[in-house]
Write a protein that holds these residues in place. Sequence first.
Motif, PDB file in Angstrom:
ATOM      1  N   TYR A 250       0.850  -1.196   0.000  1.00  0.00           N
ATOM      2  CA  TYR A 250       0.000   0.000   0.000  1.00  0.00           C
ATOM      3  C   TYR A 250       0.882   1.241   0.000  1.00  0.00           C
ATOM      4  O   TYR A 250       1.704   1.433   0.912  1.00  0.00           O
ATOM      5  N   ASP A 252       0.928   5.002   0.487  1.00  0.00           N
ATOM      6  CA  ASP A 252       0.127   6.037   1.156  1.00  0.00           C
ATOM      7  C   ASP A 252       0.400   7.415   0.551  1.00  0.00           C
ATOM      8  O   ASP A 252       1.422   7.636  -0.112  1.00  0.00           O
ATOM      9  N   ASP A 284      -2.955   5.173  -2.655  1.00  0.00           N
ATOM     10  CA  ASP A 284      -3.857   6.152  -2.051  1.00  0.00           C
ATOM     11  C   ASP A 284      -4.348   7.131  -3.126  1.00  0.00           C
ATOM     12  O   ASP A 284      -3.561   7.680  -3.904  1.00  0.00           O
ATOM     13  N   VAL A 344      -5.765   4.817   4.057  1.00  0.00           N
ATOM     14  CA  VAL A 344      -5.315   3.598   4.721  1.00  0.00           C
ATOM     15  C   VAL A 344      -6.474   2.727   5.185  1.00  0.00           C
ATOM     16  O   VAL A 344      -6.376   1.497   5.179  1.00  0.00           O
ATOM     17  N   ILE A 362       3.334  -1.252   3.975  1.00  0.00           N
ATOM     18  CA  ILE A 362       2.881   0.129   3.777  1.00  0.00           C
ATOM     19  C   ILE A 362       4.100   0.985   3.515  1.00  0.00           C
ATOM     20  O   ILE A 362       5.143   0.832   4.169  1.00  0.00           O
ATOM     21  N   THR A 364       5.064   4.856   3.621  1.00  0.00           N
ATOM     22  CA  THR A 364       4.605   6.170   4.072  1.00  0.00           C
ATOM     23  C   THR A 364       5.652   6.820   4.958  1.00  0.00           C
ATOM     24  O   THR A 364       6.423   6.128   5.642  1.00  0.00           O
ATOM     25  N   ALA A 370       1.478   4.637   9.598  1.00  0.00           N
ATOM     26  CA  ALA A 370       2.183   3.355   9.599  1.00  0.00           C
ATOM     27  C   ALA A 370       1.807   2.528  10.824  1.00  0.00           C
ATOM     28  O   ALA A 370       1.546   1.327  10.728  1.00  0.00           O
ATOM     29  N   PHE A 373      -1.603   0.978  10.469  1.00  0.00           N
ATOM     30  CA  PHE A 373      -1.550  -0.150   9.538  1.00  0.00           C
ATOM     31  C   PHE A 373      -0.927  -1.377  10.212  1.00  0.00           C
ATOM     32  O   PHE A 373      -1.483  -2.481  10.169  1.00  0.00           O
ATOM     33  N   HIS A 384       6.828  -1.804   7.284  1.00  0.00           N
ATOM     34  CA  HIS A 384       6.753  -0.365   7.024  1.00  0.00           C
ATOM     35  C   HIS A 384       7.992   0.029   6.236  1.00  0.00           C
ATOM     36  O   HIS A 384       9.126  -0.192   6.687  1.00  0.00           O
TER      37      HIS A 384
END
Length: 435
Positions: A250, A252, A284, A344, A362, A364, A370, A373, A384
């Motif tokens: 993902y 962000d 995102d 998120v 994630i 970010t 973070a 998540f 992360h």
Amino acid sequence: MRQENPVTIAEIGTANRDIAALMAEMGEKARAAAVTLAGIPTKQKDAGLLCAAMVVRANIDDILEANGKDMAAAREKGLSGAMLDRLMLDEKRVEAMAKGIEEIAALPDPVGAKIAEWDRPNGLHIERVRTPLGVIGIIYESRPNVTADAGALCIKSGNAAILRGGSESTHSSRVIHASLVEGLLASNLPEAALQLVPTTDRAAVGEMLKGLNGAIDVIVPRGGKSLVARVQAEARVPVFAHLEGICHVYVDKDADLEMARHIVMNAKLRRTGVCGAAETLLVDQACAETHLGPLVKDLIEAGCEVRGDAIAQRADPRVKAATEADWSTEYLEAIIAVRVVKGVEEAMRHIATHGSHHTEAIVTANQATADRFLATVDSAIVLHNASTQFADGGEFGMGAEIGIATGKFHARGPVGVEQLTSFKYVVRGTGQTRP
């Protein structure tokens, strides 16, 4: 240097033997070896593993020759590129195998370690102490390195192992197994502590799933979805496994674009056939205008097919339309699904709906996002600002892994030496009796 073990790798006469009887005999020997191995000192186990690593290196020509036979047969059968990649060995991978055994030997021995201890008012002293599980059954397909990784992890954690490799890797696995056994014997470790099923008959798998008359304590499947599904459906003993690796990245709105580009490319394309390869990219909506186009372009120009939603298609006309099935597909090849989400929260809902509880990342710069998540996503591994391809016991400092587990047993994520132990309570008294 290779020694062949007539009990565990010779095929002579196997075709005429009853599979159930053969497997029962292996189970009995494994159980006896496990009892012996549980009490063997750490130094002796480590010496056996270090010698095994040395023999693997010495036998590299034999290993590569055997692997060449497996690869030729696999190509004739028309195995996929992902399967061929899993099967293939070269000098670098054999060296990594030997190094992995040495790294396992260097790990702290979990057996006998105190997890906790306390005193009771009546004077009893109670300790919770790690113990081996006993006999581990490992059923795997095209990865010959599993023979070394799983065998070494089991020996280090005081467990006996019964290895059943797939027909695709039969020649490679036999030579690797013989090398390991040679190392164990050099340190007076029980030969039956590491046995390789000598037949490719699938009936042997059925016998293992039954537990071999109580000999097997845990089954670990390493292979495709059909194998894992069968094991989970039929096993009469506990199973450490994951059915699929539908992993997500993902990106962000607060992600650094250059970092995201590097992570996404690595997560998807470093090795597409591993279970930690990213299969879905979530972006995102708040950064789609700046981030989506470059991410998609990188993937496509690297030879990856992108299947995306309407926004992804508008970002690059080369993106193919994604179907609903794409959000729940483990491709294991150069294909990725791309979807734009509203922050998120929607990303986490997507992962909860379509994921397999394996590995999610994630990207970010926002620590609060973070943390949200990492705390909320219910997967065995969450990262992360790092690639999902770090989903590996070796990368976690475990030396290697026997597999990745996505269930909720005590073993979740990479299953290493510590996860191959249980515990017991050791209670010391001074004559106490219970009123």
